[in-house]
Scaffold this active site. Structure first.
Site, PDB file in Angstrom:
ATOM      1  N   CYS A 110     -70.528 -68.806  79.301  1.00  0.00           N
ATOM      2  CA  CYS A 110     -70.880 -69.723  80.055  1.00  0.00           C
ATOM      3  C   CYS A 110     -72.469 -69.107  80.022  1.00  0.00           C
ATOM      4  O   CYS A 110     -73.702 -68.669  80.815  1.00  0.00           O
ATOM      5  CB  CYS A 110     -70.799 -69.602  81.737  1.00  0.00           C
ATOM      6  N   HIS A 242     -75.575 -68.711  87.660  1.00  0.00           N
ATOM      7  CA  HIS A 242     -74.533 -70.063  86.347  1.00  0.00           C
ATOM      8  C   HIS A 242     -73.842 -70.729  87.143  1.00  0.00           C
ATOM      9  O   HIS A 242     -73.528 -70.023  88.392  1.00  0.00           O
ATOM     10  CB  HIS A 242     -73.624 -68.918  85.625  1.00  0.00           C
ATOM     11  N   ASN A 272     -69.566 -78.053  86.402  1.00  0.00           N
ATOM     12  CA  ASN A 272     -69.800 -77.190  85.642  1.00  0.00           C
ATOM     13  C   ASN A 272     -70.207 -77.624  84.920  1.00  0.00           C
ATOM     14  O   ASN A 272     -69.109 -77.403  83.679  1.00  0.00           O
ATOM     15  CB  ASN A 272     -68.573 -75.602  85.677  1.00  0.00           C
TER      16      ASN A 272
END
Length: 315
Positions: A110, A242, A272
C-alpha cells in the site's frame, strides 16, 4: 518537482455492507463500526488493473490542464496486477504512444504510490527525467474472497494518475520532500498479509500486528518529514493517509493532534483501494489547499514498509 495534473477512475459497481451481511451473517452496521467503510467499488466484467489505469489517465487528460507530450518516465504502482509481464506501465506506453519513455512496475504493497513519487523524484534529481506519468491501480477483488470474514469486506477497486514535471504546472502543487523505508524486519513483516495468486489470493493473517505498526509508522513518517523540513504539525493544512481502516486513521490523527477537518477521507465510500487510495484521495482533496499551504501524504505497506511525501501549493 511539481504535480501538474491528476485524474481517477472508479468502477460503476457499488457494493454496500448489506452484501457482506448476507454472506457472513454479521449485522450490516458492524462493518462500518469496525472499519468506517459503508460501501466500496468493484471492477466489472472486462475491467482489470490495466484497463482502470488507462481510464484514470484518460480522465486526467479530460479534466486536467496537462498533456502527455515529452513524458520520459512511466511508473505503474500496484500489488494486484492483471499481468506481471505486460505491466501497467507498458500498457500505458502503448495506449498513449509514449515512445522511448522508461516504463517500470513498482510494488511495495500500500505504500507503492508514494514510493513511485519518491522514485520519480530521484530520476528528476539525477537529471534522467523531466516529465513522469505515475499511475496507481488496484484490482483487490480479483484476488480477495468476499466470504473472508477477516478482510473480505475491506477491499475496493480503483485507480488514479498523476503527471509530474520538474517545472511548475497550472496546479502549482510542489513535492518538497519524500521518504520511504522498508520495515520487513519488524513485527510479522512479510507474513502479516500475503497475496499469493496460486494459494488463496489476498489474505490478512495478522490484522492486529498490521494495525499496530500502521498506526505507529504513519505517525512516525509524518513527524520525520516535518522535522526534516523545520515544520510542525500546526503548519500542515491537510493530511492524506492511506485509507486502510478508519480506526487506523483516527489513531494516527489522535497521535498527531489533528482535528477531523485536517484529515482527508475517502474510505467510507470507496473502502481500502490499496496503494491507489492515497492517489485517489489526493486527487479529490488537492483543491482544498490554498497558496502556501502544506499537505502530508503517509502510507503503510503490508510488507512492511512506510512512505511519505510533503507537498505545498505554490504561492
Amino acid at each position: 518537482m511539481f504535480i501538474h495534473a491528476s485524474g481517477e477512475y472508479l468502477p460503476e459497481r457499488v457494493v454496500d455492507n448489506d452484501y457482506f451481511s448476507r454472506l457472513t451473517g454479521r449485522p450490516s452496521p458492524w462493518f462500518e463500526q469496525l472499519t468506517g467503510i459503508r460501501q466500496r467499488r468493484r471492477a466489472g466484467e472486462g475491467e482489470n488493473a490495466n484497463t482502470m489505469a488507462i481510464a484514470a489517465v484518460k480522465h486526467l487528460l479530460r479534466t486536467g490542464d496537462a498533456n502527455l507530450e515529452d513524458v520520459d518516465l512511466i511508473i505503474g504502482a500496484s500489488y494486484t496486477p492483471w499481468d506481471t509481464i505486460g505491466t501497467i506501465a507498458h500498457v500505458l506506453q502503448r495506449e498513449f504512444s509514449l515512445a522511448d519513455a522508461r516504463a517500470m512496475y513498482l510494488s511495495t504493497a500500500c505504500s507503492s504510490f508514494i514510493d513511485a513519487i519518491d522514485m520519480a523524484s530521484a530520476y528528476f534529481a539525477s537529471g534522467r527525467s523531466r516529465k513522469a506519468l505515475v499511475v496507481a491501480s488496484e484490482h483487490n477483488s480479483l484476488y480477495s474472497s468476499d466470504g473472508d470474514e477477516k478482510s473480505g469486506h475491506l477491499w475496493g477497486d480503483g485507480a488514479a494518475a498523476l503527471i509530474l514535471g520538474n517545472t511548475p504546472g497550472k496546479l502549482q502543487l510542489e513535492v518538497l520532500d519524500t521518504h520511504t523505508v522498508g520495515l520487513a524486519d519488524r513485527g510479522k513483516g512479510p507474513f502479516g498479509i500475503t497475496m499469493v495468486p496460486r494459494d488463496g489470493g489476498l489474505v490478512m493473517h495478522h490484522g492486529k500486528d498490521i494495525f499496530m505498526h500502521a498506526c505507529r509508522e504513519m505517525a512516525g513518517m509524518a513527524r520525520l518529514l516535518l522535522e526534516r523540513n523545520n515544520l510542525t504539525m500546526s503548519d500542515v493544512r491537510l493530511v492524506i493517509p492511506h485509507q486502510a481502516n478508519k480506526r487506523i486513521i483516527d489513531s494516527v490523527a489522535n497521535d498527531l493532534g489533528l482535528s477531523p477537518q485536517r484529515v482527508a477521507l475517502t474510505i467510507g465510500e470507496l473502502g481500502n483501494t490499496g496503494c491507489a487510495s492515497v492517489a485517489i484521495t489526493l486527487h479529490r482533496f488537492a483543491h482544498k489547499l490554498e497558496p502556501g499551504e502544506y499537505a502530508l501524504l503517509i502510507a503503510f505497506g503490508g510488507g512492511y514498509s512506510a512512505a511519505g511525501a510533503l507537498l505545498r501549493r505554490a504561492k
